[in-house]
Design a protein around this motif. Structure first.
Motif, PDB file in Angstrom:
ATOM      1  N   GLY A  25       0.790  -1.226   0.000  1.00 39.37           N
ATOM      2  CA  GLY A  25       0.000   0.000   0.000  1.00 39.37           C
ATOM      3  C   GLY A  25       0.820   1.272   0.000  1.00 39.37           C
ATOM      4  N   LEU A  26       1.847   1.318   0.852  1.00 41.11           N
ATOM      5  CA  LEU A  26       2.649   2.531   0.976  1.00 41.11           C
ATOM      6  C   LEU A  26       3.983   2.448   0.244  1.00 41.11           C
ATOM      7  CD1 LEU A  26       2.018   3.416   4.727  1.00 41.11           C
ATOM      8  CD2 LEU A  26       0.839   4.285   2.700  1.00 41.11           C
ATOM      9  N   GLY A  27       4.338   1.283  -0.239  1.00 42.97           N
ATOM     10  CA  GLY A  27       5.545   1.136  -1.040  1.00 42.97           C
ATOM     11  C   GLY A  27       6.846   1.058  -0.263  1.00 42.97           C
ATOM     12  N   PHE A  28       6.782   0.708   1.027  1.00 40.85           N
ATOM     13  CA  PHE A  28       8.001   0.592   1.817  1.00 40.85           C
ATOM     14  C   PHE A  28       8.750  -0.693   1.477  1.00 40.85           C
ATOM     15  CE2 PHE A  28       5.765   3.607   4.579  1.00 40.85           C
ATOM     16  CZ  PHE A  28       6.786   4.493   4.868  1.00 40.85           C
ATOM     17  N   ILE A  29      10.060  -0.655   1.610  1.00 38.66           N
ATOM     18  CA  ILE A  29      10.926  -1.819   1.445  1.00 38.66           C
ATOM     19  C   ILE A  29      10.934  -2.569   2.780  1.00 38.66           C
ATOM     20  CG2 ILE A  29      13.325  -2.555   1.082  1.00 38.66           C
ATOM     21  CD1 ILE A  29      13.615   0.146  -0.533  1.00 38.66           C
ATOM     22  N   VAL A  30      10.885  -3.891   2.719  1.00 39.53           N
ATOM     23  CA  VAL A  30      10.891  -4.722   3.919  1.00 39.53           C
ATOM     24  C   VAL A  30      12.268  -5.367   4.054  1.00 39.53           C
ATOM     25  CG1 VAL A  30       9.841  -6.710   5.085  1.00 39.53           C
ATOM     26  CG2 VAL A  30       8.440  -5.226   3.622  1.00 39.53           C
ATOM     27  N   ASP A  31      12.895  -5.206   5.219  1.00 38.19           N
ATOM     28  CA  ASP A  31      14.148  -5.913   5.467  1.00 38.19           C
ATOM     29  C   ASP A  31      14.329  -6.165   6.959  1.00 38.19           C
ATOM     30  OD1 ASP A  31      15.205  -3.545   6.562  1.00 38.19           O
ATOM     31  OD2 ASP A  31      16.442  -3.099   4.822  1.00 38.19           O
ATOM     32  N   ARG A  32      15.454  -6.767   7.311  1.00 35.14           N
ATOM     33  CA  ARG A  32      15.808  -7.117   8.687  1.00 35.14           C
ATOM     34  C   ARG A  32      14.742  -7.998   9.352  1.00 35.14           C
ATOM     35  NH1 ARG A  32      18.247  -1.399  10.901  1.00 35.14           N
ATOM     36  NH2 ARG A  32      19.375  -0.931   9.015  1.00 35.14           N
ATOM     37  N   LYS A  80      -3.923   9.806  -5.932  1.00 31.83           N
ATOM     38  CA  LYS A  80      -3.385   8.530  -6.417  1.00 31.83           C
ATOM     39  C   LYS A  80      -3.174   7.557  -5.250  1.00 31.83           C
ATOM     40  CE  LYS A  80       0.351   6.772  -9.324  1.00 31.83           C
ATOM     41  NZ  LYS A  80       1.541   7.155 -10.110  1.00 31.83           N
ATOM     42  N   THR A  81      -2.685   8.055  -4.138  1.00 27.26           N
ATOM     43  CA  THR A  81      -2.489   7.214  -2.953  1.00 27.26           C
ATOM     44  C   THR A  81      -3.822   6.658  -2.475  1.00 27.26           C
ATOM     45  OG1 THR A  81      -0.537   8.479  -2.298  1.00 27.26           O
ATOM     46  CG2 THR A  81      -1.624   7.178  -0.571  1.00 27.26           C
ATOM     47  N   ARG A  82      -4.848   7.510  -2.429  1.00 26.55           N
ATOM     48  CA  ARG A  82      -6.183   7.084  -1.998  1.00 26.55           C
ATOM     49  C   ARG A  82      -6.730   5.991  -2.917  1.00 26.55           C
ATOM     50  NH1 ARG A  82     -11.372   7.850  -3.154  1.00 26.55           N
ATOM     51  NH2 ARG A  82     -12.856   7.737  -1.418  1.00 26.55           N
ATOM     52  N   VAL A  83      -6.608   6.198  -4.222  1.00 30.37           N
ATOM     53  CA  VAL A  83      -7.117   5.223  -5.189  1.00 30.37           C
ATOM     54  C   VAL A  83      -6.414   3.882  -5.010  1.00 30.37           C
ATOM     55  CG1 VAL A  83      -7.155   4.639  -7.655  1.00 30.37           C
ATOM     56  CG2 VAL A  83      -7.910   6.891  -6.898  1.00 30.37           C
ATOM     57  N   ARG A  84      -5.079   3.880  -4.859  1.00 28.56           N
ATOM     58  CA  ARG A  84      -4.338   2.630  -4.694  1.00 28.56           C
ATOM     59  C   ARG A  84      -4.788   1.887  -3.441  1.00 28.56           C
ATOM     60  NH1 ARG A  84       0.633   4.287  -4.637  1.00 28.56           N
ATOM     61  NH2 ARG A  84       1.000   4.211  -2.415  1.00 28.56           N
ATOM     62  N   LEU A  85      -4.920   2.606  -2.320  1.00 26.21           N
ATOM     63  CA  LEU A  85      -5.331   1.962  -1.070  1.00 26.21           C
ATOM     64  C   LEU A  85      -6.769   1.452  -1.154  1.00 26.21           C
ATOM     65  CD1 LEU A  85      -3.595   4.424   1.379  1.00 26.21           C
ATOM     66  CD2 LEU A  85      -2.953   2.027   0.951  1.00 26.21           C
ATOM     67  N   LYS A  86      -7.625   2.200  -1.820  1.00 27.16           N
ATOM     68  CA  LYS A  86      -9.016   1.758  -1.996  1.00 27.16           C
ATOM     69  C   LYS A  86      -9.073   0.504  -2.864  1.00 27.16           C
ATOM     70  CE  LYS A  86     -13.607   3.361  -3.157  1.00 27.16           C
ATOM     71  NZ  LYS A  86     -14.451   4.509  -3.458  1.00 27.16           N
ATOM     72  N   GLN A  87      -8.274   0.475  -3.932  1.00 27.79           N
ATOM     73  CA  GLN A  87      -8.237  -0.704  -4.804  1.00 27.79           C
ATOM     74  C   GLN A  87      -7.731  -1.943  -4.067  1.00 27.79           C
ATOM     75  OE1 GLN A  87      -5.827   0.776  -8.061  1.00 27.79           O
ATOM     76  NE2 GLN A  87      -7.633   1.362  -9.254  1.00 27.79           N
ATOM     77  N   MET A  88      -6.929  -1.732  -3.036  1.00 28.27           N
ATOM     78  CA  MET A  88      -6.430  -2.852  -2.227  1.00 28.27           C
ATOM     79  C   MET A  88      -7.464  -3.334  -1.222  1.00 28.27           C
ATOM     80  SD  MET A  88      -2.501  -1.683  -1.515  1.00 28.27           S
ATOM     81  CE  MET A  88      -2.158  -3.171  -0.563  1.00 28.27           C
TER      82      MET A  88
END
Length: 123
Positions: A25-32, A80-88
């Motif tokens: 949703g927010l595009g963060f990278i996941v690590d550790r 655009k952020t709202r639309v992406r989160l709503k689509q999810m």
């Protein structure tokens, strides 16, 4: 004392489920990633500016009346952020121009935390 950074720790009931919001949703990278007995119990999510530690919450329920954390996000493109989160599948509010000069929408994530997304209202 000089502080270089602060990394908020965000407790979660189900980290795998929470990562859908943070990574997809927010595009963060996941690590550790940290695992215990084959189960994800902690990980860092970040981009080039922000870092958060997601941690397995102690217990198996959210206490009644628990507010937890609230985060205020300033996305590059609010609509655009709202639309992406709503689509999810997240229940996002309408975008509203507030009298204090911000244009915002809200959502509650799968852990029950409130997220406000806002930008300065254009004149």
């Amino acid at each position: 004392m000089t502080v270089k950074a602060c990394v908020p720790v965000i407790p979660s009931l189900d980290l795998e489920k929470s990562l859908r919001f943070w990574a997809e949703g927010l595009g963060f990278i996941v690590d550790r990633k940290m695992e215990h007995e084959g189960r994800l119990v902690g990980c860092m999510v970040h981009n080039e500016h922000l870092y958060f530690w997601l941690n397995q919450r102690a217990g198996d329920f959210i206490p009644e009346g628990y507010n937890g954390i609230g985060l205020y996000w300033t996305p590059i493109d609010l609509a655009k952020t709202r639309v992406r989160l709503k689509q999810m599948g997240y229940a996002v509010s309408d975008i509203v121009e507030r009298d204090y000069g911000q244009t915002e929408f809200f959502l509650t994530d799968d852990d029950g935390y409130s997220h406000c997304f806002g930008v300065a209202t254009q004149a």
